[in-house]
Scaffold this active site. Structure first.
Site, PDB file in Angstrom:
ATOM      1  N   LYS A 166       7.837  -4.509  -4.675  1.00 50.29           N
ATOM      2  CA  LYS A 166       6.646  -3.849  -4.161  1.00 50.29           C
ATOM      3  C   LYS A 166       6.814  -2.348  -4.350  1.00 50.29           C
ATOM      4  O   LYS A 166       7.789  -1.762  -3.882  1.00 50.29           O
ATOM      5  CB  LYS A 166       6.492  -4.197  -2.690  1.00 50.29           C
ATOM      6  CG  LYS A 166       5.348  -3.488  -2.001  1.00 50.29           C
ATOM      7  CD  LYS A 166       5.151  -4.059  -0.610  1.00 50.29           C
ATOM      8  CE  LYS A 166       4.090  -3.319   0.150  1.00 50.29           C
ATOM      9  NZ  LYS A 166       3.888  -3.894   1.486  1.00 50.29           N
ATOM     10  N   LYS A 220       3.910  -6.435  -6.926  1.00 49.40           N
ATOM     11  CA  LYS A 220       2.754  -5.806  -6.289  1.00 49.40           C
ATOM     12  C   LYS A 220       2.804  -4.304  -6.481  1.00 49.40           C
ATOM     13  O   LYS A 220       3.865  -3.734  -6.263  1.00 49.40           O
ATOM     14  CB  LYS A 220       2.804  -6.164  -4.803  1.00 49.40           C
ATOM     15  CG  LYS A 220       1.791  -5.484  -3.939  1.00 49.40           C
ATOM     16  CD  LYS A 220       2.041  -5.854  -2.509  1.00 49.40           C
ATOM     17  CE  LYS A 220       1.092  -5.043  -1.660  1.00 49.40           C
ATOM     18  NZ  LYS A 220       1.336  -5.196  -0.264  1.00 49.40           N
TER      19      LYS A 220
HETATM   20  C1  PBG Z   1       2.295  -4.284   4.376  1.00 53.80           C
HETATM   21  C2  PBG Z   1       1.320  -4.609   3.311  1.00 53.80           C
HETATM   22  C3  PBG Z   1       0.536  -3.714   2.577  1.00 53.80           C
HETATM   23  C4  PBG Z   1      -0.239  -4.484   1.701  1.00 53.80           C
HETATM   24  C5  PBG Z   1       0.075  -5.816   1.937  1.00 53.80           C
HETATM   25  N1  PBG Z   1       1.063  -5.868   2.915  1.00 53.80           N
HETATM   26  C6  PBG Z   1       0.344  -2.246   2.681  1.00 53.80           C
HETATM   27  C7  PBG Z   1       1.429  -1.292   2.618  1.00 53.80           C
HETATM   28  O1  PBG Z   1       2.533  -1.549   2.139  1.00 53.80           O
HETATM   29  O2  PBG Z   1       1.162  -0.186   3.077  1.00 53.80           O
HETATM   30  C8  PBG Z   1      -1.235  -3.939   0.718  1.00 53.80           C
HETATM   31  C9  PBG Z   1      -2.162  -4.929   0.122  1.00 53.80           C
HETATM   32  C10 PBG Z   1      -3.356  -4.336  -0.551  1.00 53.80           C
HETATM   33  O3  PBG Z   1      -3.442  -3.112  -0.809  1.00 53.80           O
HETATM   34  O4  PBG Z   1      -4.265  -5.113  -0.839  1.00 53.80           O
HETATM   35  N2  PBG Z   1       2.247  -5.216   5.430  1.00 53.80           N
END
Ligand code: PBG
Length: 340
Positions: free
Chosen positions: A209, A262
């Site tokens: 991520k 991601k």
């Molecule tokens: C954190 C989380 C995030 C997303 C999914 N889980 C946000 C972050 O890391 O700030 C983002 C998903 C999206 O932008 O659609 N729990």
């Protein structure tokens, strides 16, 4: 004058195979289907609520009763799974509502499983939606002298993540998806689940991520922006690719059942590398909120033809190596694919 050498066979003319819709369909290498999709959904307390998210046209926060209808519609369209995100009533420094038996996500899991038993229910496991500071872990408030005040503490966070995963499993979740990029999160959650007797609950790890600007609209949707600082001490630097393979290797070692990359579209090279390096594990991609918002905004302005670009983007993600795609387009895309 030199003679041009003749090829042994006539030069191929690829357009022969693009002549008719039927020939093109026969030779299509990547086929997108609704079973590829996981629909991310936001649940909040209350009843009869549909609270639209401005930066994500078509996406809303739902109360449990309305969420059940929305998920049932998606399931009818052939989308087999949802990923649940909760917006709790109260936030505190430890994010305690995250593992409360009657927390918002736990309620939603039970309601979904009762209404649509075949629906695959996945849950996001992280602290940021539950903590009053909006960070993905427990903060250092003098516990650790080597770390600055306010730094995210890795190991104390693992205990909470494990508790959250077990409480989601207790409520009936099929898969849990840790998204906080804490070191050792998969191992801690696997141990917690196994110890509690949930060895059948799988882990989809947000293994790779990136610290991305494309999460902006999600933070509005989940009401989870960090109150100070950023997420760069745990999420990956967008410039790094080799490091992604290390993250994947670690999560596999720790017991992840499915890996995820991601965001999706700016990271198709990463998806391809991971799928080629670890072909024995299912791979998912998260087509995140900002990617969704871009296409929606352009379509709303008449600058892009929505159906064409959405299906093209999703096909690209699958072609790069993702077998599963988390996408806010899930319902619409499933509908278009059904129409043919
Ligand atoms: C954190 C989380 C995030 C997303 C999914 N889980 C946000 C972050 O890391 O700030 C983002 C998903 C999206 O932008 O659609 N729990």
């Amino acid at each position: 004058m030199s003679e041009v050498s003749q090829p042994m066979f006539p030069i191929s003319r690829p357009r022969r195979l693009r002549r008719t819709a039927q020939i093109r369909a026969m030779l299509r290498e990547t086929e997108l289907t609704p079973t590829d999709f996981i629909y991310p959904v936001f649940v909040r307390p209350g009843a009869g609520i549909r609270q639209p998210i401005t930066s994500m046209p078509g996406i809303s926060q739902w109360s449990v009763d309305r969420l059940v209808e929305e998920a049932a519609e998606a399931f009818e369209l052939g989308v087999p799974a949802v990923m649940l995100f909760g917006i709790p009533e109260h936030k505190d420094p430890m994010g305690s509502e995250n593992f409360a038996p009657d927390g918002i996500v736990q309620q939603a899991i039970r309601a979904l499983k009762q209404a649509v038993p075949e629906l695959v229910v996945m849950t996001d496991v992280c602290l940021c939606e539950y903590t009053d500071h909006g960070h993905c872990g427990v903060l250092n408030e003098g516990i650790q002298s080597q770390l600055p005040h306010g730094a995210i503490l890795n190991d104390p966070t693992l205990d909470i993540l494990s508790k959250v995963a077990v409480s989601h499993a207790q409520a009936g979740a099929d898969l849990v998806a840790p998204s906080g990029m804490m070191d050792g999160m998969v191992k801690a959650i696997r141990a917690g689940l196994d110890e509690a007797g949930y060895d059948q609950v799988a882990i989809l790890s947000y293994a790779i991520k990136y610290a991305s600007g494309f999460y902006g609209p999600f933070r509005e949707a989940a009401e989870s922006p960090p109150k100070f600082g950023d997420r760069k001490s745990h999420q990956m630097d967008p410039a790094n690719a080799r490091e992604a393979l290390r993250e994947a290797a670690l999560d596999i070692q720790e017991g992840a059942d499915i890996l995820m990359v991601k965001p999706a579209l700016p990271y198709l090279d990463i998806l391809q590398r991971v799928s080629q390096t670890y072909p024995h594990l299912p791979l998912a991609a998260y087509n995140v909120s900002g990617e969704y918002a871009m296409l929606k905004a352009a379509a709303a302005n008449g600058w892009l033809e929505e159906r064409t670009v959405v299906l093209e983007a999703l096909t690209g993600i699958k072609r790069a190596g993702a077998e599963l795609i988390l996408t806010y387009h899930a319902k619409e895309a499933a509908h278009w694919l059904k129409e043919g």
